[in-house]
Design a protein around this motif. Structure first.
Motif, PDB file in Angstrom:
ATOM      1  N   ALA A   1       0.967  -0.850  -0.139  1.00 28.54           N
ATOM      2  CA  ALA A   1       0.230   0.276  -0.375  1.00 28.54           C
ATOM      3  C   ALA A   1       0.980   1.325  -0.179  1.00 28.54           C
ATOM      4  O   ALA A   1       0.324   2.494  -0.544  1.00 28.54           O
ATOM      5  CB  ALA A   1      -1.145  -0.090   1.474  1.00 28.54           C
ATOM      6  N   ALA A   2       2.049   1.003   0.716  1.00 28.60           N
ATOM      7  CA  ALA A   2       2.986   2.112   0.765  1.00 28.60           C
ATOM      8  C   ALA A   2       3.206   2.967  -1.214  1.00 28.60           C
ATOM      9  O   ALA A   2       3.546   3.632  -1.373  1.00 28.60           O
ATOM     10  CB  ALA A   2       4.178   1.704   1.397  1.00 28.60           C
ATOM     11  N   GLN A   3       3.560   1.408  -1.766  1.00 28.97           N
ATOM     12  CA  GLN A   3       4.159   2.139  -2.893  1.00 28.97           C
ATOM     13  C   GLN A   3       5.189   2.308  -2.921  1.00 28.97           C
ATOM     14  O   GLN A   3       5.462   3.479  -3.504  1.00 28.97           O
ATOM     15  CB  GLN A   3       3.214   2.517  -4.137  1.00 28.97           C
ATOM     16  CG  GLN A   3       1.318   2.122  -4.302  1.00 28.97           C
ATOM     17  CD  GLN A   3       0.804   2.694  -5.092  1.00 28.97           C
ATOM     18  OE1 GLN A   3       0.865   3.894  -4.985  1.00 28.97           O
ATOM     19  NE2 GLN A   3      -0.109   2.062  -5.364  1.00 28.97           N
ATOM     20  N   ARG A   4       5.872   1.876  -2.185  1.00 27.29           N
ATOM     21  CA  ARG A   4       7.604   2.325  -2.324  1.00 27.29           C
ATOM     22  C   ARG A   4       8.656   0.580  -2.829  1.00 27.29           C
ATOM     23  O   ARG A   4       8.389   0.065  -2.247  1.00 27.29           O
ATOM     24  CB  ARG A   4       8.061   2.518  -1.266  1.00 27.29           C
ATOM     25  CG  ARG A   4       7.356   4.133  -0.637  1.00 27.29           C
ATOM     26  CD  ARG A   4       7.695   5.399  -2.059  1.00 27.29           C
ATOM     27  NE  ARG A   4       9.271   5.314  -1.722  1.00 27.29           N
ATOM     28  CZ  ARG A   4       9.763   5.722  -3.681  1.00 27.29           C
ATOM     29  NH1 ARG A   4       8.575   5.686  -4.417  1.00 27.29           N
ATOM     30  NH2 ARG A   4      10.188   5.755  -3.817  1.00 27.29           N
ATOM     31  N   PRO A   5       8.967   0.563  -3.338  1.00 27.89           N
ATOM     32  CA  PRO A   5      10.129  -0.055  -3.848  1.00 27.89           C
ATOM     33  C   PRO A   5      10.178  -1.205  -2.484  1.00 27.89           C
ATOM     34  O   PRO A   5      10.861  -0.619  -1.286  1.00 27.89           O
ATOM     35  CB  PRO A   5      11.686   0.133  -3.865  1.00 27.89           C
ATOM     36  CG  PRO A   5      11.222   1.475  -5.043  1.00 27.89           C
ATOM     37  CD  PRO A   5      10.239   2.230  -3.662  1.00 27.89           C
ATOM     38  N   ILE A   6      10.793  -2.570  -2.408  1.00 24.78           N
ATOM     39  CA  ILE A   6      10.254  -3.152  -0.924  1.00 24.78           C
ATOM     40  C   ILE A   6      11.533  -3.874  -1.104  1.00 24.78           C
ATOM     41  O   ILE A   6      12.346  -4.918  -2.480  1.00 24.78           O
ATOM     42  CB  ILE A   6       9.394  -4.193  -0.959  1.00 24.78           C
ATOM     43  CG1 ILE A   6       7.787  -3.918  -1.153  1.00 24.78           C
ATOM     44  CG2 ILE A   6       9.715  -5.275   0.216  1.00 24.78           C
ATOM     45  CD1 ILE A   6       7.100  -4.462  -0.889  1.00 24.78           C
ATOM     46  N   LEU A   7      12.553  -4.083  -0.095  1.00 24.58           N
ATOM     47  CA  LEU A   7      13.576  -5.186  -0.534  1.00 24.58           C
ATOM     48  C   LEU A   7      13.960  -6.006   0.633  1.00 24.58           C
ATOM     49  O   LEU A   7      13.231  -5.635   1.637  1.00 24.58           O
ATOM     50  CB  LEU A   7      14.787  -4.497  -0.317  1.00 24.58           C
ATOM     51  CG  LEU A   7      16.230  -4.963   0.137  1.00 24.58           C
ATOM     52  CD1 LEU A   7      16.470  -6.204  -1.097  1.00 24.58           C
ATOM     53  CD2 LEU A   7      17.829  -4.603   0.215  1.00 24.58           C
ATOM     54  N   VAL A   8      12.927  -7.224   0.086  1.00 24.45           N
ATOM     55  CA  VAL A   8      13.555  -8.372   1.433  1.00 24.45           C
ATOM     56  C   VAL A   8      14.564  -9.305   1.269  1.00 24.45           C
ATOM     57  O   VAL A   8      15.219  -9.771   0.313  1.00 24.45           O
ATOM     58  CB  VAL A   8      12.364  -9.137   0.812  1.00 24.45           C
ATOM     59  CG1 VAL A   8      12.260  -9.958   1.861  1.00 24.45           C
ATOM     60  CG2 VAL A   8      11.229  -8.755   0.747  1.00 24.45           C
ATOM     61  N   THR A   9      15.725  -9.554   2.695  1.00 23.29           N
ATOM     62  CA  THR A   9      16.557  -9.961   2.871  1.00 23.29           C
ATOM     63  C   THR A   9      16.431 -11.381   3.369  1.00 23.29           C
ATOM     64  O   THR A   9      15.723 -11.463   4.421  1.00 23.29           O
ATOM     65  CB  THR A   9      17.679  -9.020   3.749  1.00 23.29           C
ATOM     66  OG1 THR A   9      17.063  -9.125   4.994  1.00 23.29           O
ATOM     67  CG2 THR A   9      17.387  -7.416   3.486  1.00 23.29           C
TER      68      THR A   9
END
Length: 440
Positions: free
Chosen positions: A338-346
């Protein structure tokens, strides 16, 4: 419009999301809960509160403990114990097995059954949804269903005896398993948040219909129009971190190496953790020499957390490293969508569900290893230096499928399947994740 009684004590985002959007699909919720309610709910919602008897009240008085804070932590402080693997912790766990059976919220049960009886006699309730945790919500629903023969959906957003956070002994687990089977044998349908968890429920409750309805996000929380972004290369993590289950070192090591080699200028970077502060995270930050770049800001309200997400260049999620936790730890990712920002999952190399979600929505990337985190961070930073910001490339149509409006549509289908003979469950179109059975 048909009425559905929702029995829940703790809400998360799932219960408010279903409550808000179920009326669009012909179901008017009636909420049976206890005080206090800390989340905003629709003003037209009929809310019925019961008293609550704290099962630990005697121990709080005996040890003069503050009811607003964690009992275990206060007792450890009282005896000067710092390790969570001490004899004191062992004794507290064994005592908890007895005191908190079947859960710490059992003091709600007699009040919930009494008020539920009254509501079922006067409110023309067509169905019941109970949601756990706590499992006492299912025990209340089972008692009401037995008395009034109202169709019942047991929503296990956390599993019961199969819970990946289970801490009690094998004997207590045996008791919980027996109680779970007995209680849920009266449910007309079981619902949980992921297909692997649904498979577990099918193994234990083979004769019960089991459906997967994933968590989601409230479409009203979507970052539209987009909030102004932070000037610096800001990376934000919101929510809890769990000791021994999540490993921040993969991200911190990658960031430290990029700074050391000159790929990233530390003056440009700010990494923010919002949530309960963790001593082990402080240590790891210091060991990597990142105290001037990475900071823990402590707990903030949900609205503040959402605002911090929306202004960030990149959002950080740290996967669970334990196999059983991988499938259930997805709530943060839906909120990040919902934030519509790029997500980095580590981290969490085995979390195929996370990779599938990000690939489907194009909302970010999963980088399990230090090298993959380095590559992703470097790419985001290069874009930041070139354009002054990191762009969001998510597919809006695919992201929309994970809103609570769509989850309410699916739950309405389950309700119809148990209240109207021959009505099939309405499901989302068989595309990508839905077709593979990963989330819904």
């Amino acid at each position: 419009m048909q009425k559905v009684m929702i029995i829940a004590r703790y809400f998360g985002t799932r219960i408010p999301g279903l409550i808000k959007y179920l009326p669009e699909f012909g179901w008017q919720p009636v909420l049976l809960t206890t005080d206090p309610i800390t989340l905003p709910l629709p003003p037209e919602l009929a809310v019925f509160n019961t008293p609550y008897r704290d099962s630990l009240r005697l121990w709080r008085r005996l040890f003069r403990l503050d009811a607003r804070h964690d009992v275990r932590a206060q007792i450890r402080d009282r005896f000067g114990v710092t390790s969570k693997k001490s004899l004191l912790d062992f004794m507290m766990t064994r005592c908890g097995e007895i005191i908190n059976y079947p859960d710490a919220d059992k003091g709600w049960r007699p009040f919930g059954i009494r008020l539920g009886d009254e509501l079922l006699r006067r409110e023309n309730i067509d169905a019941i949804i109970s949601s756990s945790s706590p499992v006492s919500s299912h025990i209340i629903a089972q008692a009401l269903t037995a008395r009034h023969r109202v169709p019942w959906v047991a929503d296990l957003r956390d599993l019961w005896s199969q819970n990946h956070n289970y801490t009690y002994s094998w004997f207590r687990k045996m008791l919980d398993r027996r109680l779970e089977i007995k209680t849920l044998s009266r449910a007309d349908a079981l619902v949980t948040v992921s297909r692997p968890w649904a498979d577990k429920l099918k193994t234990l409750h083979g004769d019960r219909p089991v459906y997967t309805i994933a968590n989601g996000y409230d479409p009203e929380d979507v970052n539209d129009p987009p909030r102004s972004l932070a000037a610096r290369f800001t990376i934000t993590h919101t929510g809890n971190l769990y000791t021994g289950k999540q490993d921040a070192s993969t991200f911190l090591t990658a960031l430290q190496s990029l700074i050391a080699e000159g790929t990233i200028n530390p003056a440009d970077v700010e990494v923010r953790f919002y949530g309960p502060e963790q001593g082990w995270l402080h240590q790891e930050i210091a060991q990597c020499g990142l105290s001037g770049v990475v900071r823990q800001y402590g707990w903030v309200t949900r609205q503040v957390a959402l605002a911090k997400q929306r202004e960030s260049q990149v959002l950080l999620a740290i996967n669970w490293e334990t196999e059983e936790g991988l499938v259930g730890n997805q709530g943060k990712l839906f909120e990040y969508l919902a934030a519509q920002r790029p997500i980095l999952v580590t981290g969490g190399g085995g979390n195929y569900m996370c990779r599938e979600l990000l690939d489907e929505t194009r909302a970010g990337c999963h980088a399990p290893t230090v090298e993959e985190v380095r590559d992703s961070l470097a790419a985001y930073y290069r874009e930041y230096r070139r354009r002054g910001c990191v762009g969001f490339q998510g597919n809006s149509a695919r992201i929309d499928r994970h809103s609570y409006r769509e989850k309410a549509r699916e739950m309405a289908g389950v309700l119809e399947s148990i209240t109207v003979p021959g009505v099939p469950v309405r499901r989302a179109p068989d595309r990508s994740l839905a077709a593979r059975g990963l989330f819904g």
